[in-house]
Design a protein around this motif. Sequence first.
Motif, mmCIF file in Angstrom:
data_model
loop_
_atom_site.group_PDB
_atom_site.id
_atom_site.type_symbol
_atom_site.label_atom_id
_atom_site.label_comp_id
_atom_site.label_asym_id
_atom_site.label_seq_id
_atom_site.Cartn_x
_atom_site.Cartn_y
_atom_site.Cartn_z
ATOM 1 N N ILE A 169 1.029 -1.144 -0.099
ATOM 2 C CA ILE A 169 0.081 -0.168 -0.085
ATOM 3 C C ILE A 169 0.829 1.071 -0.082
ATOM 4 N N MET A 170 0.717 1.972 -1.057
ATOM 5 C CA MET A 170 1.701 3.086 -1.330
ATOM 6 C C MET A 170 0.934 4.456 -1.404
ATOM 7 N N LYS A 171 1.715 5.559 -0.801
ATOM 8 C CA LYS A 171 1.062 6.910 -1.259
ATOM 9 C C LYS A 171 2.281 7.374 -2.102
ATOM 10 N N ILE A 172 1.703 7.710 -3.188
ATOM 11 C CA ILE A 172 2.501 8.206 -4.356
ATOM 12 C C ILE A 172 2.229 9.635 -5.023
ATOM 13 N N GLY A 191 2.806 8.689 -15.343
ATOM 14 C CA GLY A 191 4.193 7.951 -15.582
ATOM 15 C C GLY A 191 4.521 7.396 -14.157
ATOM 16 N N VAL A 192 3.987 8.039 -13.096
ATOM 17 C CA VAL A 192 4.326 7.310 -11.652
ATOM 18 C C VAL A 192 4.276 5.938 -11.643
ATOM 19 N N LEU A 193 2.871 5.332 -11.716
ATOM 20 C CA LEU A 193 2.739 4.105 -11.495
ATOM 21 C C LEU A 193 3.566 3.079 -12.633
ATOM 22 N N ALA A 194 3.531 3.646 -13.927
ATOM 23 C CA ALA A 194 4.666 2.728 -14.722
ATOM 24 C C ALA A 194 5.923 2.854 -14.146
ATOM 25 N N GLU A 195 6.585 3.815 -13.456
ATOM 26 C CA GLU A 195 7.755 3.884 -13.083
ATOM 27 C C GLU A 195 8.142 2.925 -11.992
ATOM 28 N N ILE A 213 -6.333 4.974 -6.539
ATOM 29 C CA ILE A 213 -7.080 6.196 -6.587
ATOM 30 C C ILE A 213 -6.483 7.359 -6.152
ATOM 31 N N VAL A 214 -7.017 8.617 -6.768
ATOM 32 C CA VAL A 214 -6.288 9.908 -6.474
ATOM 33 C C VAL A 214 -6.889 10.443 -5.153
ATOM 34 N N ILE A 215 -5.909 10.954 -4.340
ATOM 35 C CA ILE A 215 -6.387 11.416 -3.188
ATOM 36 C C ILE A 215 -6.657 13.078 -3.064
ATOM 37 N N LYS A 216 -5.597 13.492 -3.669
ATOM 38 C CA LYS A 216 -5.415 15.142 -4.130
ATOM 39 C C LYS A 216 -5.008 14.940 -5.554
ATOM 40 N N ARG A 217 -5.780 15.538 -6.454
ATOM 41 C CA ARG A 217 -5.460 15.532 -7.976
ATOM 42 C C ARG A 217 -4.264 16.395 -8.212
ATOM 43 N N GLY A 218 -3.237 15.944 -8.768
ATOM 44 C CA GLY A 218 -2.073 16.501 -9.229
ATOM 45 C C GLY A 218 -1.041 16.459 -7.919
ATOM 46 N N GLU A 219 -1.376 15.942 -6.842
ATOM 47 C CA GLU A 219 -0.273 15.786 -5.716
ATOM 48 C C GLU A 219 -0.250 14.446 -5.170
ATOM 49 N N LEU A 220 -1.437 13.823 -4.922
ATOM 50 C CA LEU A 220 -1.400 12.471 -4.244
ATOM 51 C C LEU A 220 -2.394 11.617 -4.461
ATOM 52 N N ALA A 221 -1.655 10.184 -4.696
ATOM 53 C CA ALA A 221 -2.692 8.963 -4.941
ATOM 54 C C ALA A 221 -2.200 7.825 -3.993
ATOM 55 N N GLU A 222 -3.038 7.016 -3.770
ATOM 56 C CA GLU A 222 -2.958 5.813 -3.291
ATOM 57 C C GLU A 222 -2.910 4.527 -3.881
ATOM 58 N N CYS A 223 -1.958 3.460 -4.185
ATOM 59 C CA CYS A 223 -2.187 2.465 -4.815
ATOM 60 C C CYS A 223 -1.962 1.207 -3.855
ATOM 61 N N GLU A 224 -2.749 0.250 -4.171
ATOM 62 C CA GLU A 224 -2.756 -1.011 -3.452
ATOM 63 C C GLU A 224 -2.178 -2.061 -4.435
ATOM 64 N N ILE A 225 -1.054 -2.855 -4.465
ATOM 65 C CA ILE A 225 -0.367 -3.507 -5.313
ATOM 66 C C ILE A 225 -0.418 -4.903 -4.825
ATOM 67 N N VAL A 226 -0.791 -5.992 -5.171
ATOM 68 C CA VAL A 226 -0.490 -7.490 -4.812
ATOM 69 C C VAL A 226 0.222 -7.989 -5.857
ATOM 70 N N ALA A 227 1.337 -8.676 -5.317
ATOM 71 C CA ALA A 227 2.409 -9.225 -6.254
ATOM 72 C C ALA A 227 2.677 -10.566 -5.721
ATOM 73 N N LEU A 250 12.563 5.754 -3.900
ATOM 74 C CA LEU A 250 12.171 6.354 -5.251
ATOM 75 C C LEU A 250 11.481 7.665 -4.914
ATOM 76 N N GLU A 251 11.763 8.509 -5.669
ATOM 77 C CA GLU A 251 11.510 9.944 -5.609
ATOM 78 C C GLU A 251 9.858 10.110 -5.406
ATOM 79 N N PRO A 252 8.965 9.397 -6.305
ATOM 80 C CA PRO A 252 7.644 9.602 -6.164
ATOM 81 C C PRO A 252 6.747 8.934 -5.079
ATOM 82 N N VAL A 253 7.426 8.074 -4.372
ATOM 83 C CA VAL A 253 7.072 7.387 -3.428
ATOM 84 C C VAL A 253 7.221 8.062 -2.143
#
Length: 137
Positions: A60-63, A68-72, A90-104, A124-127
Amino acid sequence: MVRMEELVRVDSKGRITIPLTIREALDIREGMYVIVVGDKEKKEIVITPLPASARLIKLIMKIEDRPGVLAEITKYLADYGLDIVMTKCIVIKRGELAECEIVADVSRTDLRQPNILVEKLKMLEPVKNVEASTLTG
């Protein structure tokens, strides 16, 4: 393609039982994970079993919310040999912050402790923040 069809009933809690013939044919066993994808337009559900050998972790990441951030991040995970089985952002604040859940699935890597990956991702800079947990059957 060998197609199998069975009619099943949904119980009061929304559960279904995968028929024995299908479980045997697809080698689905107790404790295994399956991915369930619902397509609202098609009114269709697809259930995909993951191999019993899968070792799943959930990140669970705040990015940063920018193109291009998710691709990176997913390329970074792929370079480590992680097999991404599910991503939800999901976008938390447009243009600033999103939260991603990744199962790998990490079964094809030498990664034994999710905290090692957490420390690498934090560099990583965007994380902005990352948490990891191991999923067990």
